[in-house]
Design an enzyme around this catalytic site. Structure first.
Site, PDB file in Angstrom:
ATOM      1  N   GLU A 100       6.831  -3.520   6.122  1.00 27.14           N
ATOM      2  CA  GLU A 100       5.397  -3.188   6.209  1.00 27.14           C
ATOM      3  C   GLU A 100       4.928  -2.553   4.895  1.00 27.14           C
ATOM      4  O   GLU A 100       5.746  -2.049   4.120  1.00 27.14           O
ATOM      5  CB  GLU A 100       5.245  -2.193   7.353  1.00 27.14           C
ATOM      6  CG  GLU A 100       4.140  -2.235   8.302  1.00 27.14           C
ATOM      7  CD  GLU A 100       2.864  -2.947   8.110  1.00 27.14           C
ATOM      8  OE1 GLU A 100       2.597  -3.588   7.080  1.00 27.14           O
ATOM      9  OE2 GLU A 100       2.049  -2.836   9.023  1.00 27.14           O
ATOM     10  N   ASP A 101       3.627  -2.577   4.665  1.00 28.00           N
ATOM     11  CA  ASP A 101       3.097  -1.935   3.467  1.00 28.00           C
ATOM     12  C   ASP A 101       2.967  -0.425   3.637  1.00 28.00           C
ATOM     13  O   ASP A 101       3.338   0.350   2.771  1.00 28.00           O
ATOM     14  CB  ASP A 101       1.734  -2.555   3.065  1.00 28.00           C
ATOM     15  CG  ASP A 101       0.713  -2.585   4.202  1.00 28.00           C
ATOM     16  OD1 ASP A 101       1.046  -2.184   5.345  1.00 28.00           O
ATOM     17  OD2 ASP A 101      -0.431  -3.021   3.967  1.00 28.00           O
ATOM     18  N   ASP A 104       0.342   4.345   8.812  1.00 27.80           N
ATOM     19  CA  ASP A 104      -0.789   5.278   8.762  1.00 27.80           C
ATOM     20  C   ASP A 104      -0.863   5.986  10.125  1.00 27.80           C
ATOM     21  O   ASP A 104      -0.176   6.962  10.359  1.00 27.80           O
ATOM     22  CB  ASP A 104      -2.040   4.456   8.421  1.00 27.80           C
ATOM     23  CG  ASP A 104      -3.327   5.236   8.363  1.00 27.80           C
ATOM     24  OD1 ASP A 104      -3.286   6.471   8.329  1.00 27.80           O
ATOM     25  OD2 ASP A 104      -4.407   4.602   8.359  1.00 27.80           O
ATOM     26  N   LYS A 133       2.161   7.491   5.396  1.00 25.17           N
ATOM     27  CA  LYS A 133       1.116   8.532   5.443  1.00 25.17           C
ATOM     28  C   LYS A 133       1.405   9.369   6.684  1.00 25.17           C
ATOM     29  O   LYS A 133       0.752   9.203   7.715  1.00 25.17           O
ATOM     30  CB  LYS A 133      -0.251   7.843   5.643  1.00 25.17           C
ATOM     31  CG  LYS A 133      -1.175   7.820   4.456  1.00 25.17           C
ATOM     32  CD  LYS A 133      -2.580   7.400   4.892  1.00 25.17           C
ATOM     33  CE  LYS A 133      -3.181   6.336   4.017  1.00 25.17           C
ATOM     34  NZ  LYS A 133      -4.525   5.874   4.442  1.00 25.17           N
ATOM     35  N   PHE A 154      -6.944   6.847   0.781  1.00 23.80           N
ATOM     36  CA  PHE A 154      -7.004   5.410   0.998  1.00 23.80           C
ATOM     37  C   PHE A 154      -6.512   4.750  -0.276  1.00 23.80           C
ATOM     38  O   PHE A 154      -7.080   4.943  -1.352  1.00 23.80           O
ATOM     39  CB  PHE A 154      -8.420   4.953   1.347  1.00 23.80           C
ATOM     40  CG  PHE A 154      -8.437   3.505   1.737  1.00 23.80           C
ATOM     41  CD1 PHE A 154      -8.053   3.116   3.005  1.00 23.80           C
ATOM     42  CD2 PHE A 154      -8.777   2.527   0.811  1.00 23.80           C
ATOM     43  CE1 PHE A 154      -8.024   1.772   3.358  1.00 23.80           C
ATOM     44  CE2 PHE A 154      -8.748   1.185   1.154  1.00 23.80           C
ATOM     45  CZ  PHE A 154      -8.368   0.806   2.437  1.00 23.80           C
ATOM     46  N   VAL A 155      -5.426   4.007  -0.171  1.00 23.89           N
ATOM     47  CA  VAL A 155      -4.803   3.431  -1.363  1.00 23.89           C
ATOM     48  C   VAL A 155      -4.978   1.910  -1.394  1.00 23.89           C
ATOM     49  O   VAL A 155      -5.103   1.267  -0.340  1.00 23.89           O
ATOM     50  CB  VAL A 155      -3.301   3.789  -1.447  1.00 23.89           C
ATOM     51  CG1 VAL A 155      -3.119   5.257  -1.740  1.00 23.89           C
ATOM     52  CG2 VAL A 155      -2.555   3.390  -0.182  1.00 23.89           C
ATOM     53  N   ASP A 161      -5.231  -3.629   0.444  1.00 23.25           N
ATOM     54  CA  ASP A 161      -6.571  -4.090   0.069  1.00 23.25           C
ATOM     55  C   ASP A 161      -7.676  -3.142   0.499  1.00 23.25           C
ATOM     56  O   ASP A 161      -7.504  -2.291   1.370  1.00 23.25           O
ATOM     57  CB  ASP A 161      -6.850  -5.450   0.717  1.00 23.25           C
ATOM     58  CG  ASP A 161      -7.183  -5.313   2.200  1.00 23.25           C
ATOM     59  OD1 ASP A 161      -6.359  -4.722   2.935  1.00 23.25           O
ATOM     60  OD2 ASP A 161      -8.260  -5.758   2.621  1.00 23.25           O
ATOM     61  N   ARG A 167      -5.336  -6.560  -3.779  1.00 27.88           N
ATOM     62  CA  ARG A 167      -3.948  -6.816  -3.386  1.00 27.88           C
ATOM     63  C   ARG A 167      -3.097  -7.215  -4.590  1.00 27.88           C
ATOM     64  O   ARG A 167      -1.895  -7.034  -4.604  1.00 27.88           O
ATOM     65  CB  ARG A 167      -3.875  -7.955  -2.359  1.00 27.88           C
ATOM     66  CG  ARG A 167      -4.481  -7.624  -1.014  1.00 27.88           C
ATOM     67  CD  ARG A 167      -4.057  -8.689   0.000  1.00 27.88           C
ATOM     68  NE  ARG A 167      -4.928  -8.725   1.155  1.00 27.88           N
ATOM     69  CZ  ARG A 167      -4.815  -7.935   2.214  1.00 27.88           C
ATOM     70  NH1 ARG A 167      -3.879  -7.023   2.267  1.00 27.88           N
ATOM     71  NH2 ARG A 167      -5.643  -8.048   3.238  1.00 27.88           N
TER      72      ARG A 167
HETATM   73  P1  IMP Z   1      -1.608   1.900  11.230  1.00 26.57           P
HETATM   74  O1  IMP Z   1      -1.521   0.949  12.376  1.00 26.57           O
HETATM   75  O2  IMP Z   1      -2.758   2.870  11.392  1.00 26.57           O
HETATM   76  O3  IMP Z   1      -0.304   2.637  10.942  1.00 26.57           O
HETATM   77  O4  IMP Z   1      -2.024   1.099   9.942  1.00 26.57           O
HETATM   78  C1  IMP Z   1      -1.288   0.100   9.444  1.00 26.57           C
HETATM   79  C2  IMP Z   1      -2.142  -0.846   8.616  1.00 26.57           C
HETATM   80  O5  IMP Z   1      -3.390  -0.291   8.178  1.00 26.57           O
HETATM   81  C3  IMP Z   1      -1.398  -1.150   7.353  1.00 26.57           C
HETATM   82  O6  IMP Z   1      -0.521  -2.232   7.537  1.00 26.57           O
HETATM   83  C4  IMP Z   1      -2.504  -1.446   6.366  1.00 26.57           C
HETATM   84  O7  IMP Z   1      -2.835  -2.813   6.414  1.00 26.57           O
HETATM   85  C5  IMP Z   1      -3.669  -0.622   6.849  1.00 26.57           C
HETATM   86  N1  IMP Z   1      -3.808   0.613   6.052  1.00 26.57           N
HETATM   87  C6  IMP Z   1      -3.522   1.868   6.428  1.00 26.57           C
HETATM   88  N2  IMP Z   1      -3.771   2.751   5.442  1.00 26.57           N
HETATM   89  C7  IMP Z   1      -4.227   2.017   4.395  1.00 26.57           C
HETATM   90  C8  IMP Z   1      -4.637   2.363   3.054  1.00 26.57           C
HETATM   91  O8  IMP Z   1      -4.630   3.508   2.599  1.00 26.57           O
HETATM   92  N3  IMP Z   1      -5.036   1.310   2.286  1.00 26.57           N
HETATM   93  C9  IMP Z   1      -5.060   0.009   2.714  1.00 26.57           C
HETATM   94  N4  IMP Z   1      -4.662  -0.335   3.945  1.00 26.57           N
HETATM   95  C10 IMP Z   1      -4.256   0.653   4.787  1.00 26.57           C
END
Ligand code: IMP
Length: 178
Positions: A100-101, A104, A133, A154-155, A161, A167
């Site tokens: 995963e990237d 969050d 994060k 927010f990165v 993206d 990206r």
């Molecule tokens: P989560 O489900 O809230 O943990 O978020 C996961 C997805 O949200 C990641 O795979 C990203 O695609 C997107 N995401 C979360 N934080 C960021 C950020 O800071 N920049 C860009 N995409 C983010």
């Protein structure tokens, strides 16, 4: 606020990212010790990371791609994970490495780990995220491996993206959104 390229500050340079990926790969090569792995790249954000990471993995490996989304295009999550395309091969008895990237809120990671658990009896399931994060977590979930911990920024860049842009950057940057 609209994020512009010229307002981005570098959080992790290309060198820092590539060095950390090599370190992660060393750990993963040690953990799997030549065992076959199914590396599952979560599209679209993890694609650059997954591709650089697998280039340094030395075990027999197959790559799979799944597409999920929880962002509606801006800088905050919708709080709901959409499985856009989650077709996977038979993972029973396999070593699964989810790539995963960023973790969050943790909703995506939790959704995926539960999806794998419900559908397959894997030999092992590990979660590897480039960024973590931890401070914004809403559900209890921790990546088994992560590249860098970041605070509530927010990165963008290196796969991540903003409204589909950035990206392609080789570094990870951030812009203040408030
Ligand atoms: P989560 O489900 O809230 O943990 O978020 C996961 C997805 O949200 C990641 O795979 C990203 O695609 C997107 N995401 C979360 N934080 C960021 C950020 O800071 N920049 C860009 N995409 C983010």
């Amino acid at each position: 606020m609209k994020i512009k390229l010229e307002n981005l500050k570098v959080l992790f340079s290309e060198d820092q990212i590539q060095t950390r990926i090599k370190e992660l790969a060393t750990e993963l090569n040690k953990f799997y010790k030549g065992e076959e792995v199914y590396a599952i790249c979560v599209l679209k954000g993890a694609v650059l990371f997954a591709i650089d990471l697998v280039k340094s993995l030395d075990m027999p490996l197959k790559m799979e791609f799944i597409k999920l989304s929880s962002y509606a295009g801006g800088t905050t999550t919708t709080g709901k994970v959409n499985a856009v395309d989650i077709s996977l091969p038979d993972l029973n008895g396999k070593n699964v490495l989810i790539i995963e990237d960023i973790v969050d809120t943790g909703l995506t990671a939790k959704f995926l780990l539960e999806f794998i658990k419900i559908n397959f009896k894997t030999k092992s399931t590990k979660f590897c995220s480039l960024l973590d994060k931890k401070i914004t977590r809403k559900v209890e979930v921790e990546p088994d491996y992560y590249g860098f911990e970041i605070d509530n920024k927010f990165v963008v860049g290196y796969g991540l993206d903003y409204e589909g842009y950035f990206r392609n950057l080789r570094y990870i940057g951030y812009a203040e959104t408030k």
